[in-house]
Design a protein around this motif. Structure first.
Motif, PDB file in Angstrom:
ATOM      1  N   TYR A 180      26.432 -10.875 -33.328  1.00 24.35           N
ATOM      2  CA  TYR A 180      26.136  -9.437 -33.339  1.00 24.35           C
ATOM      3  C   TYR A 180      26.127  -8.933 -31.901  1.00 24.35           C
ATOM      4  O   TYR A 180      25.520  -9.532 -31.022  1.00 24.35           O
ATOM      5  N   TYR A 190      30.072  -8.660 -35.405  1.00 22.10           N
ATOM      6  CA  TYR A 190      29.499  -7.426 -35.940  1.00 22.10           C
ATOM      7  C   TYR A 190      29.055  -6.546 -34.773  1.00 22.10           C
ATOM      8  O   TYR A 190      28.297  -6.982 -33.907  1.00 22.10           O
ATOM      9  N   LYS A 217      23.700  -4.703 -41.685  1.00 20.47           N
ATOM     10  CA  LYS A 217      23.286  -3.443 -42.314  1.00 20.47           C
ATOM     11  C   LYS A 217      21.850  -3.099 -41.949  1.00 20.47           C
ATOM     12  O   LYS A 217      21.540  -1.950 -41.590  1.00 20.47           O
ATOM     13  N   ASN A 218      20.961  -4.080 -42.020  1.00 25.81           N
ATOM     14  CA  ASN A 218      19.552  -3.828 -41.714  1.00 25.81           C
ATOM     15  C   ASN A 218      19.367  -3.444 -40.250  1.00 25.81           C
ATOM     16  O   ASN A 218      18.561  -2.560 -39.921  1.00 25.81           O
ATOM     17  N   ALA A 262      26.170 -10.102 -43.360  1.00 31.91           N
ATOM     18  CA  ALA A 262      26.463  -8.700 -43.676  1.00 31.91           C
ATOM     19  C   ALA A 262      25.174  -7.910 -43.896  1.00 31.91           C
ATOM     20  O   ALA A 262      25.048  -6.759 -43.458  1.00 31.91           O
ATOM     21  N   GLU A 263      24.210  -8.538 -44.558  1.00 30.99           N
ATOM     22  CA  GLU A 263      22.929  -7.864 -44.797  1.00 30.99           C
ATOM     23  C   GLU A 263      22.183  -7.658 -43.480  1.00 30.99           C
ATOM     24  O   GLU A 263      21.561  -6.623 -43.258  1.00 30.99           O
ATOM     25  N   GLU A 302      21.569  -1.980 -38.320  1.00 35.92           N
ATOM     26  CA  GLU A 302      22.079  -0.621 -38.104  1.00 35.92           C
ATOM     27  C   GLU A 302      21.177   0.422 -38.755  1.00 35.92           C
ATOM     28  O   GLU A 302      20.950   1.494 -38.190  1.00 35.92           O
ATOM     29  N   ASP A 303      20.644   0.113 -39.933  1.00 30.94           N
ATOM     30  CA  ASP A 303      19.731   1.048 -40.599  1.00 30.94           C
ATOM     31  C   ASP A 303      18.486   1.297 -39.761  1.00 30.94           C
ATOM     32  O   ASP A 303      17.907   2.395 -39.784  1.00 30.94           O
TER      33      ASP A 303
END
Length: 555
Positions: free
Chosen positions: A389, A414, A442-443, A438-439, A445-446
């Motif tokens: 990441y 990522y 997403k977390n 992937a999760e 970025e959220d």
């Protein structure tokens, strides 16, 4: 002596190389003029400087080519600009040059129409690279340059006249950019990126006119370049001591296949290029094996092999004694883990916090010192993980970071589009080392929407921003990169900035104080916060960041 460039009907590889030299030299001379067009008065990653380093990296690669094919030189320019791209303006410039290389593929020489068509491919490539293109920027100027070239080419004009006509149309468009972007009109300037591109184009024209350099082009690098990539491990593992770099030229070269075949051969592998030219860089134990493999694809050129162990042994020894304690000197096997993180930091204190939160590699950079795509690629290569990441932590670095996914294909990359240090902290808090990749992405970025970012810095020029009259040296308070507070007193601006962020309505305030702020001054701010709202949790760290007195995170 000048030659009549209007009689040149075909551009060779040597001429294209000369055009790039002149373009780089023109921008080198005027980069500070382009920097001065930046409408934001805060210390920033200046447009002219970023474009300058990008095109100089392109010229550096072009100089390594020995062939006379315009396609070969353009490909080298494309690779160099891609690896050297800095900041959003540099990334867009690299995409323009990349598209031009696509348009010139397969051509030993290029006539006027082919040059015009290549410019159009460059524009198309650059527009596709930008998620939300904004009119009134370098994209608009480049688009109109391409249109001017196409219109001139339809009438059978030679390359020099085509570029002159393209320049005129581009200049007229540049003058209109203030009418397209209100912020430019308010500042009374044209777009900096568009101006930079036209300066490069003027160099191309000068080259075809047969003008001569007053002096050699100096391919400068940032003073901090050698220190840009740093992390937990200061010297990379020299299990693979031979840095091997070369070009393969042939037909129907399969970049993905070559990259896949060489993936297990060593580390720091980089394979980029086209069906005709592929650039390979890898650290290996036996360079002969790599060369034997590559020669099956075509002819080898510009082969360079360096024994890094011999070159770096003394430096590695000194750094180990200086930076590593006894426990870290114990040899441990390097095993690939599931997840790894690369982050950009603008101060040693901030870097330490990032490391404590699980960051594997820290790239030192940020405002005024945007790391290049190559810098980020090198940092990612150092992380032994299946999923990596990247936290850019600056809006002007996000585009360069996004290009890394194209260059690093042996692991999942990522990009978490963090635009500030507090957003980077928030992303790390939402990271789960045992989670799904992937999760996790997403977390992370959220989590960016859950924190407000603020900074206190100073004005580098007189300007007008909205209703604010700003004088050079004023103290500025920014919230989400927008100037909200101005004043003369650093502490007072810090307080007003936090109040504007409505800090008392939140649970946690994180503050990093910069290298120009003493511990006593930072404690003054802590005392005020404790007196105003003792129930709110405060985390105060010495960030040692340059340029920014304070960085605030409120959540």
């Amino acid at each position: 002596m000048k030659s009549d460039g209007d009689t040149v009907n075909m551009i060779t590889g040597l001429q294209w190389k000369q055009m790039m030299r002149f373009g780089a030299r023109a921008l080198e001379r005027k980069k500070h003029d382009v920097d001065a067009l930046n409408v934001f008065p805060v210390p920033d990653g200046d447009t002219g400087t970023n474009m300058n380093f990008t095109i100089q990296s392109a010229v550096k690669d072009a100089e390594k080519t020995s062939g006379a094919s315009v396609a070969e030189v353009a490909t080298a320019v494309s690779m160099g600009s891609l690896m050297g791209a800095r900041g959003n303006s540099g990334v867009i410039l690299s995409q323009l040059l990349r598209g031009i290389a696509k348009g010139l593929e397969g051509h030993k020489e290029a006539n006027g129409l082919q040059v015009a068509q290549a410019l159009q491919v460059g524009v198309d490539t650059a527009y596709k690279a930008v998620m939300k293109p904004v009119e009134g920027t370098i994209l608009t100027v480049a688009r109109e340059v391409a249109k001017g070239a196409q219109n001139s080419a339809k009438h059978g004009a030679p390359p020099l006249q085509i570029l002159k006509d393209a320049y005129v149309r581009g200049q007229l468009t540049l003058e209109k950019t203030p009418d397209m972007l209100p912020v430019l009109k308010q500042a009374g300037v044209v777009d900096a990126g568009g101006q930079g591109f036209l300066i490069i184009l003027s160099g191309w024209i000068a080259a075809l006119e047969g003008q001569e350099f007053e002096e050699e082009v100096v391919l400068a690098t940032p003073q901090a370049e050698s220190q840009m990539i740093r992390g937990i491990t200061a010297i990379e593992d020299l299990e693979f001591p031979y840095c091997t770099e070369f070009l393969v030229k042939g037909q129907n070269l399969r970049v993905e296949k070559i990259r896949e075949d060489l993936a297990a051969s060593g580390d720091s592998l980089l394979v980029v290029g086209t069906e005709e030219v592929v650039k390979i860089h890898v650290h290996v134990k036996n360079p002969g094996n790599i060369l034997d493999y590559a020669i099956q694809w075509g002819s080898l050129h510009q082969v360079a092999i360096h024994n890094m162990l011999e070159q770096n042994e003394a430096m590695a020894h000194a750094q180990k004694h200086e930076e590593l304690d006894e426990s870290s000197l114990q040899e441990t096997p390097s095993e690939e883990k599931e997840h790894g993180i690369v982050a950009v930091a603008m101060g040693e204190g901030i870097a330490d916090v990032f490391r404590s939160l699980g960051v594997d590699e820290v790239i030192f950079g940020g405002q005024t010192m945007n790391p290049s795509t190559e810098n980020i690629v090198e940092a990612v290569r150092k992380v032994q993980a299946k999923n990596v990441y990247i936290l850019p932590n600056n809006g002007n670095i996000v585009m360069a970071a996004r290009q890394v996914k194209e260059l690093v294909t042996d692991r999942n990359v990522y990009i978490i589009p963090t635009k500030s240090i507090p957003q980077g902290i928030s992303a790390l808090v939402n990271y789960n080392p045992q989670g799904d990749a992937a999760e996790n992405a997403k977390n992370m970025e959220d989590g960016l929407s859950l924190i407000k970012s603020g900074e206190v810095t100073y004005a580098v020029r007189d300007s007008q921003f909205g209703d604010l009259e700003i004088s050079e040296g004023d103290i500025l308070g920014l919230i989400e990169d927008v100037i909200q507070v101005t004043g003369k007193d650093r502490l007072q601006v810090a307080k007003e900035t936090l109040d504007t962020m409505k800090w008392k309505d939140h649970d946690l305030v994180t503050i990093f104080y910069g290298e120009d702020v003493s511990e006593e001054q930072a404690e003054e701010l802590r005392t005020w916060i404790a007196a105003e709202a003792p129930h709110i949790e405060l985390e105060l760290y010495p960030g040692y960041q340059p340029l920014y007195y304070y960085i605030f995170g409120v959540e």
